[in-house]
Design an enzyme around this catalytic site. Structure first.
Site, short mmCIF file in Angstrom:
data_model
loop_
_atom_site.label_atom_id
_atom_site.label_comp_id
_atom_site.label_asym_id
_atom_site.label_seq_id
_atom_site.Cartn_x
_atom_site.Cartn_y
_atom_site.Cartn_z
N MET A 192 -9.08 8.29 -0.65
CA MET A 192 -9.91 8.71 0.50
C MET A 192 -10.39 10.14 0.28
O MET A 192 -9.65 10.97 -0.28
CB MET A 192 -9.11 8.65 1.79
CG MET A 192 -8.44 7.32 2.06
SD MET A 192 -7.65 7.35 3.68
CE MET A 192 -6.72 5.81 3.63
N MET A 201 -12.15 4.56 -0.77
CA MET A 201 -12.80 4.87 0.52
C MET A 201 -13.41 6.25 0.37
O MET A 201 -13.00 7.23 0.99
CB MET A 201 -11.78 4.81 1.66
CG MET A 201 -11.38 3.38 2.00
SD MET A 201 -9.84 3.29 2.92
CE MET A 201 -8.70 3.37 1.54
N ASP A 243 -4.86 3.65 -2.11
CA ASP A 243 -5.97 4.03 -1.23
C ASP A 243 -6.47 5.43 -1.58
O ASP A 243 -5.77 6.42 -1.36
CB ASP A 243 -5.50 4.02 0.23
CG ASP A 243 -5.31 2.61 0.77
OD1 ASP A 243 -6.23 1.79 0.63
OD2 ASP A 243 -4.22 2.33 1.33
N SER A 297 0.84 -1.20 0.00
CA SER A 297 0.00 0.00 0.00
C SER A 297 0.87 1.24 0.00
O SER A 297 1.65 1.47 0.93
CB SER A 297 -0.91 0.01 1.23
OG SER A 297 -1.57 1.26 1.30
N GLY A 345 -9.02 4.08 6.89
CA GLY A 345 -8.67 5.49 7.03
C GLY A 345 -7.18 5.76 7.23
O GLY A 345 -6.67 6.76 6.74
N HIS A 382 -8.31 0.99 -4.06
CA HIS A 382 -9.24 0.80 -2.93
C HIS A 382 -9.92 2.14 -2.67
O HIS A 382 -9.30 3.07 -2.16
CB HIS A 382 -8.46 0.30 -1.71
CG HIS A 382 -9.28 0.16 -0.47
ND1 HIS A 382 -8.72 0.03 0.79
CD2 HIS A 382 -10.62 0.12 -0.26
CE1 HIS A 382 -9.67 -0.09 1.70
NE2 HIS A 382 -10.84 -0.02 1.09
N HIS A 431 -1.28 -1.32 -4.16
CA HIS A 431 -2.56 -0.97 -3.55
C HIS A 431 -2.64 0.55 -3.38
O HIS A 431 -1.76 1.15 -2.75
CB HIS A 431 -2.68 -1.68 -2.20
CG HIS A 431 -3.98 -1.51 -1.49
ND1 HIS A 431 -5.09 -2.28 -1.78
CD2 HIS A 431 -4.36 -0.67 -0.50
CE1 HIS A 431 -6.09 -1.92 -0.98
NE2 HIS A 431 -5.68 -0.94 -0.19
N SER A 475 2.67 -0.42 6.10
CA SER A 475 3.83 -0.19 6.97
C SER A 475 4.78 -1.38 7.02
O SER A 475 5.98 -1.20 7.20
CB SER A 475 3.39 0.22 8.38
OG SER A 475 2.25 -0.45 8.78
N MET A 497 -11.74 -5.91 5.54
CA MET A 497 -10.89 -4.94 6.25
C MET A 497 -10.53 -5.49 7.62
O MET A 497 -11.40 -5.94 8.37
CB MET A 497 -11.61 -3.60 6.43
CG MET A 497 -11.83 -2.79 5.15
SD MET A 497 -10.33 -2.36 4.25
CE MET A 497 -9.42 -1.41 5.48
N ASP A 503 -6.78 -6.32 4.39
CA ASP A 503 -6.13 -5.01 4.35
C ASP A 503 -6.20 -4.39 5.74
O ASP A 503 -7.29 -4.16 6.28
CB ASP A 503 -6.86 -4.13 3.32
CG ASP A 503 -6.30 -2.72 3.22
OD1 ASP A 503 -5.19 -2.47 3.72
OD2 ASP A 503 -6.99 -1.88 2.60
#
Ligand code: DX5
Ligand code: ZN
Length: 221
Positions: free
Chosen positions: A35, A66, A33, A8, A140, A64, A31, A196, A135, A173
């Site tokens: 948001m 969100m 994200d 990610s 977030g 992904h 990946h 991470s 998830m 995830d």
């Protein structure tokens, strides 16, 4: 057994994105994200940035979403070339219609479940998707601890896939690292997002290979 490791880039350096994409060329997907400060309390980037990531990435994109209102927004990510687009069931009035449009454009369609969203609520539409994302943190933010109580949902999804002969991928995830990946793999996940635990390591490519070995060792579905 084929497992997929999808780093990610939420944990990458946003001003050195091309460099950081170059560190994970041994990954299966990257990946991404998206948001909107609305569906989740954090803001990343939109289609313009994802389009540039697509331009420079050597691995396919696992987007992904969100964000709210995916009846309106989801297909734009398929159109810019993302190979997989996953949205949360709450973010659209008609998840099956969105999945069909994504697939028509040529993307894989994914359905995401927040920790509080039970698999039973999507059991009737799961076969319309190429990926179910369970998830394992509240969406977030990166760097949160893995929620062990979501493993039961992973088992339910894996059991459903077996019983119905469907072939979607089962993605996890959130909080996936060298310790937790084996629990997720044992529960039946085959596609692993790690932020991470890849970009927080000195050698991200080596971290990808370590995670892949651990997942392969523990996967038995
Ligand atoms: C969280 C995002 C994740 C995040 C995972 O809402 O969906 O993709 O990057 O980060 P880690 O692996 O650090 O938990
Ligand atoms: Zn994500």
């Amino acid at each position: 057994m084929t497992v997929r490791i999808n780093p990610s880039i939420l944990s990458a350096d946003f001003v050195n994105m091309e460099r950081d994409l170059g560190h994970i060329t041994n990954a299966d997907f990257v990946h991404v994200d998206v948001m909107d400060n609305n569906f989740v309390p954090n803001l990343t980037f939109g289609p313009q940035m994802v389009s540039r990531i697509k331009d420079v990435s050597r691995v396919p994109l696992d987007v992904h979403l969100m964000i709210e209102d995916n009846d309106r927004w989801a297909t734009g990510y398929a159109e810019l070339g993302a190979e997989s687009v996953t949205f949360h069931v709450e973010s659209t009035a008609d998840p099956v219609a969105v999945a069909k449009r994504l697939r028509e454009i040529g993307a894989r369609a994914g359905l995401a479940l927040k920790p509080g969203t039970p698999f039973d609520s999507v059991r009737d539409i799961a076969h319309e998707f190429d990926q179910i994302l369970v998830m394992t943190v509240e969406p977030g933010f990166g760097g949160q601890p893995f929620m062990n109580d979501q493993l039961e949902k992973v088992r339910q999804v894996a059991q459903f896939r077996k019983d119905t002969g469907t072939s979607f991928w089962i993605q996890v995830d959130g909080g996936v690292d060298e310790n937790t990946i084996e629990f997720a793999a044992e529960a039946g996940a085959d596609t692993f997002v790690a932020g991470s635990a890849v970009y927080g390591r000195d050698n991200p490519a080596l971290a990808v290979e370590n995670l892949r070995k651990l997942a392969q060792t523990h996967h038995h579905h």
